[in-house]
Design an enzyme around this catalytic site. Structure first.
Site, mmCIF file in Angstrom:
data_model
loop_
_atom_site.group_PDB
_atom_site.id
_atom_site.type_symbol
_atom_site.label_atom_id
_atom_site.label_comp_id
_atom_site.label_asym_id
_atom_site.label_seq_id
_atom_site.Cartn_x
_atom_site.Cartn_y
_atom_site.Cartn_z
ATOM 1 C CG HIS A 291 -0.629 0.086 2.673
ATOM 2 N ND1 HIS A 291 -0.081 1.166 3.054
ATOM 3 C CD2 HIS A 291 -0.219 -0.913 3.570
ATOM 4 C CE1 HIS A 291 -0.019 0.968 4.271
ATOM 5 N NE2 HIS A 291 0.163 -0.402 4.712
ATOM 6 C CG ASP A 303 2.182 0.180 7.930
ATOM 7 O OD1 ASP A 303 2.035 -0.253 7.163
ATOM 8 O OD2 ASP A 303 1.631 0.652 9.043
ATOM 9 C CD GLU A 337 -3.151 -1.318 5.179
ATOM 10 O OE1 GLU A 337 -3.458 -2.377 6.032
ATOM 11 O OE2 GLU A 337 -2.718 -0.200 5.704
ATOM 12 C CD GLU A 338 -1.711 2.336 7.606
ATOM 13 O OE1 GLU A 338 -2.546 1.729 8.526
ATOM 14 O OE2 GLU A 338 -0.445 1.661 7.437
ATOM 15 C CG ASP A 365 0.949 -3.674 5.403
ATOM 16 O OD1 ASP A 365 1.771 -2.969 5.704
ATOM 17 O OD2 ASP A 365 -0.170 -3.615 5.596
ATOM 18 C CG HIS A 435 -0.126 2.632 12.932
ATOM 19 N ND1 HIS A 435 -1.382 2.260 13.070
ATOM 20 C CD2 HIS A 435 0.081 2.098 11.661
ATOM 21 C CE1 HIS A 435 -1.596 1.554 12.197
ATOM 22 N NE2 HIS A 435 -0.840 1.277 11.050
#
Length: 468
Positions: A291, A303, A337-338, A365, A435
């Site tokens: 992503h 990520d 995607e998030e 991922d 994140h």
């Protein structure tokens, strides 16, 4: 009697000879099969491990574009750069697939503090993705809970007008960190809804990390149209511990928080798609993806910057080694995607409209760390084929085959592709940076990323060659 014995002896000897001969021939054929594929896989690994292309790409992505939350200018820049970069690898085709995505803006940095014992204690927090703002300063008492049962046991009167603090930590006893993450992520996803249903004015979530530090970890949260939206944020683990200890001494302390985030109308963005046409079965597809988007703090290196460069590397390695796939290789770089997997949903919808035949879909991922193998969602018969192929990946320590793939963008392809595969990596370090502002290029080991790309290229080559 002797004649009968001699006859049986001759027939038995002939049967054993025939059986042994058949087994030897079969074994020789299997050995030839394995040798041919071993040579192919070695060739792909050699190309990937000796090239610096992925590392150059990742450094550019993180340093020149950086965080690229869906709907942002940086996300647009990433789409343009990805298309230009892949074009240099000479795919048979490359195009953009339109997709509407949410446009959430964090705004000015959040703040929070509480007063206890005559002193002000500041907290480190990050608004959860998609949260509403506080509309100024929001102040209230805090109710701490560590389970859904604990929240349910409280009356609406005990919660009304207060801020619910979800302080359930990831379980450090869990050997597989991803499982610990999944077991605690529900409070981030649904905490604001559950708190609001009891009349709360805000929700705070303990960051989903095993680290004890001052870095909050954001992530997606959700609202229910039938329930009032309240602000939701993640506290760093150190801040969560400070607040928890303070509440033991002063249960009626007042906490103030300010969040300036806003949800704007959806905007147009794109999936980036490139293909190498299959020379035998061009209408059968093997997809490899990752992503594009990241959260708006950090650089989105792990990520999913690592996944992006790995997916592109599969195509580049095929071209560099002269590999012409029997089935069409399609690289898909998904948008958003998030916060809802809009890119994955749109891709699956369009593939369904075109009635495309997907052999398998692969996604990277898992952070770009040391690869262990693949997590697979498929029938037992298909899974057995992957376990046989895994022997070819044993020399590269990427032969572990586990159930339950974890690629969010692949979920919409369930029932359409015969197999869904996610690259499985060692997750010991993933959630220390996941994140958060710590997700930066310096946390990445280029060798680990390259080994993961090699595993993806090898598995893709086998799928393109043999199908399922």
């Amino acid at each position: 009697m002797n004649k009968l014995f001699n006859f049986i002896k001759k027939r038995t000897s002939f049967f054993l000879f025939s059986t042994v001969t058949t087994l030897l021939v079969s074994s020789a054929n299997a050995q030839a099969y394995n040798n041919a594929d071993s040579v192919l896989i070695r060739k792909l690994y050699d190309e990937v491990l000796q090239s610096e292309e992925m590392d150059v790409n990742l450094r550019y992505l993180t340093s020149h574009i950086g965080a690229r939350i869906a709907g942002s200018e940086q996300a647009k820049q990433a789409v343009d750069w990805l298309k230009e970069t892949i074009f240099r690898y000479h795919p048979d085709s490359i195009y953009l697939q339109p997709v509407m995505v949410p446009h959430w803006i964090r705004g000015e940095k959040e703040s929070a503090s509480f007063i206890t014992g005559g002193r002000t204690v500041k907290l480190n927090l990050s608004a959860l993705g998609g949260s509403v703002g506080t509309g100024g300063t929001l102040t209230g008492q805090v109710v701490e809970v560590k389970s859904w049962a604990e929240l349910s046991s409280l009356s609406d009167e005990q919660v009304r007008g207060k801020i619910v603090f979800f302080n359930r930590a990831m379980d450090a006893r869990e050997a597989e960190t991803f499982k610990a993450y999944l077991s605690a992520a529900d409070q981030r996803a649904k905490g604001a809804i559950a708190a609001s249903m009891k009349g709360a004015i805000g929700a705070l979530i303990r960051s989903l990390t095993l680290a004890k530090d001052d870095y909050p970890h954001t992530g997606a949260m959700s609202y229910d149209a039938a329930v009032k939206k309240i602000p939701a944020a993640a506290l760093s683990t150190n801040s969560a511990d400070k607040l928890s200890e303070a509440l033991k001494k002063d249960p009626v302390l007042q906490l103030s928080m300010q969040m300036n985030c806003i949800q704007l109308p959806d905007v147009l963005s794109y999936n980036v798609i490139a293909e190498l046409k299959g020379v035998v079965h061009p209408d059968e597809f093997v997809t490899v993806g990752a992503h594009i988007d990241s959260w708006d703090i950090g650089e989105g290196a792990s990520d999913d910057g690592t996944g992006l460069v790995q997916a592109m590397e599969v195509l580049r390695a095929f071209k560099a080694t002269g590999l012409k796939p029997a089935r069409t290789l399609r690289v898909i770089l998904y948008m958003n995607e998030e916060a809802g997997a809009h890119g994955g949903v749109e891709y699956a919808a369009q593939a369904s409209v075109r009635n495309e035949h997907h052999v398998a879909a692969i996604e990277s991922d898992a952070g770009g760390f040391t690869p262990r193998g693949f997590r697979i969602e498929a029938s037992p018969e298909v899974t057995a084929k992957f376990k046989a192929w895994a022997l070819l990946l044993a020399p590269y320590k990427a032969d572990d085959i586990q159930p339950q793939q974890r690629g969010v963008d692949l979920v919409p392809m369930k029932g359409m592709a015969k197999a869904l595969l996610s690259l499985d990596c060692d997750d010991s370090r993933l959630f220390y940076i996941h994140h958060s502002a710590l997700d930066t290029y310096d946390k990445i080991n280029p060798r680990e990323v390259a080994m993961g790309a090699g595993a993806m290229a090898a598995m893709t080559a086998l799928l393109c060659k043999y199908g399922l």
